[in-house]
Design a protein around this motif. Structure first.
Motif, mmCIF file in Angstrom:
data_model
loop_
_atom_site.group_PDB
_atom_site.id
_atom_site.type_symbol
_atom_site.label_atom_id
_atom_site.label_comp_id
_atom_site.label_asym_id
_atom_site.label_seq_id
_atom_site.Cartn_x
_atom_site.Cartn_y
_atom_site.Cartn_z
ATOM 1 N N THR A 41 0.682 -1.135 0.009
ATOM 2 C CA THR A 41 0.159 -0.058 -0.140
ATOM 3 C C THR A 41 0.962 1.553 0.294
ATOM 4 O O THR A 41 0.553 2.417 -0.367
ATOM 5 C CB THR A 41 -1.046 0.179 0.974
ATOM 6 O OG1 THR A 41 -1.358 -0.963 1.241
ATOM 7 C CG2 THR A 41 -2.059 1.189 1.346
ATOM 8 N N GLN A 83 -7.045 0.263 -0.152
ATOM 9 C CA GLN A 83 -7.894 -1.498 0.495
ATOM 10 C C GLN A 83 -8.803 -1.657 1.564
ATOM 11 O O GLN A 83 -9.858 -2.056 1.805
ATOM 12 C CB GLN A 83 -6.373 -1.923 1.658
ATOM 13 C CG GLN A 83 -6.551 -2.725 2.457
ATOM 14 C CD GLN A 83 -4.356 -3.248 2.587
ATOM 15 O OE1 GLN A 83 -4.013 -2.410 1.933
ATOM 16 N NE2 GLN A 83 -5.398 -3.606 3.343
ATOM 17 N N ASP A 163 -6.065 -1.794 -4.431
ATOM 18 C CA ASP A 163 -5.071 -2.833 -2.945
ATOM 19 C C ASP A 163 -6.522 -3.576 -2.572
ATOM 20 O O ASP A 163 -7.323 -3.374 -1.644
ATOM 21 C CB ASP A 163 -5.359 -1.605 -2.469
ATOM 22 C CG ASP A 163 -4.289 -1.396 -0.861
ATOM 23 O OD1 ASP A 163 -3.544 -2.792 -0.764
ATOM 24 O OD2 ASP A 163 -3.724 -0.100 -1.205
ATOM 25 N N GLU A 164 -6.062 -4.787 -2.909
ATOM 26 C CA GLU A 164 -7.223 -5.937 -1.827
ATOM 27 C C GLU A 164 -8.916 -5.792 -2.983
ATOM 28 O O GLU A 164 -9.290 -5.135 -2.223
ATOM 29 C CB GLU A 164 -7.113 -5.938 -1.247
ATOM 30 C CG GLU A 164 -5.855 -6.090 -0.340
ATOM 31 C CD GLU A 164 -4.769 -6.213 1.108
ATOM 32 O OE1 GLU A 164 -6.541 -7.007 1.802
ATOM 33 O OE2 GLU A 164 -4.420 -6.372 1.745
#
Ligand SMILES: Nc1ncnc2c1ncn2[C@@H]1O[C@H](COP(=O)(O)OP(=O)(O)OP(=O)(O)O)[C@@H](O)[C@H]1O
Ligand SMILES: [Mg+2]
Length: 240
Positions: A41, A83, A163-164
């Motif tokens: 991140t 995220q 991000d995820e």
């Protein structure tokens, strides 16, 4: 398209990124993996201008982007998802995506109505079914993650940082989300760097994997190369 040269980011004494070198070619679908706290991140934050690296150089399509503020970097064509989903909670889902259309991309002079139509097309394109009145607070995890994706795509990025985006989803939601990602890559031709802990879907989709551990790139290659790499196995499972 993207060149990261010897980029470091220190938080006090903690090296979240240490001399990271990587390149991404236009049209690639790259997986970025690594254990918790390995700097994934942070790398996205550095690439999007949220954080300034301590040292190093980053060029995106020939532009030196270090020191540019996030909206300028977005205008150049880099968009990201967060995220932890970060919708504008007092705005509807459609308005959140309109924001991407109007202010994120290179089409910032669009009228409200034009942006609304574009936002609705964008939501439809990623298979998100909402009414104009739906608020982010009414969405579950899958919906919030899909909204992150929609708002980022609405800026018409050339490079998309994920991000995820499938974290916290059930199997059916994961399979829907991954087919959306495949379409973004294949039909929209957008270059993607995907950070994810759920390895199966990532390994099925990406063409190349970069592995971070304690802020350093420890491996890079095809999915089968990195999954056999001893340093990668050790980073994930620990040494004997
Ligand atoms: N703003 C910050 N201030 C201080 N330390 C930070 C900050 N952001 C990240 N860190 C630290 O930097 C390291 C890398 O964090 P980062 O969030 O980039 O990891 P990650 O690979 O994304 O992890 P995860 O898989 O858990 O999301 C961690 O040790 C983290 O605690
Ligand atoms: Mg992270």
């Amino acid at each position: 398209m993207l060149e990261v040269h010897s980029v470091s980011k220190y938080f006090g004494g903690l090296g979240a990124l240490k001399e990271v070198d990587l390149r991404v070619n236009e049209g690639e679908f790259v997986g970025l993996i690594g254990p918790n706290g390995s700097g994934k991140t942070t790398l996205f934050n550095v690439l999007t201008g949220v954080l300034k690296p301590t040292s190093g150089k980053i060029t995106f399509m020939g532009h030196d982007i270090i020191g540019l503020i996030p909206d300028k970097i977005c205008h150049l064509g880099i968009a990201r998802t967060f995220q932890i989903p970060r919708p504008f909670k007092t705005m509807s889902v459609v308005e959140n995506v309109m924001l991407g259309v109007m202010f994120g991309g290179r089409y910032s002079t669009r009228s409200g109505e034009d942006a609304r139509q574009e936002a609705l097309r964008c939501l439809d394109n990623i298979g998100m079914k909402v009414t104009e009145a739906t608020m982010p607070g009414e969405l579950g995890v899958a919906g919030l993650r899909r909204l992150e994706l929609g708002r980022a795509l609405a800026t018409r990025p050339k490079l998309l940082l994920l991000d995820e985006v499938i974290s916290g989803l059930n199997a059916e939601e994961i399979s829907e989300a991954t087919s959306v990602l495949k379409r973004i890559k294949d039909e929209m031709g957008i270059t993607i760097i995907w950070v994810e802990h759920i390895m199966g879907p990532l390994m099925n989709l990406v063409e190349r994997v970069i592995v971070l551990d304690y802020g350093e790139v420890i491996a890079e290659g095809t999915t089968s190369e990195v999954s056999r790499d001893e340093r990668v196995i050790e980073a994930y499972l620990g040494a004997e």
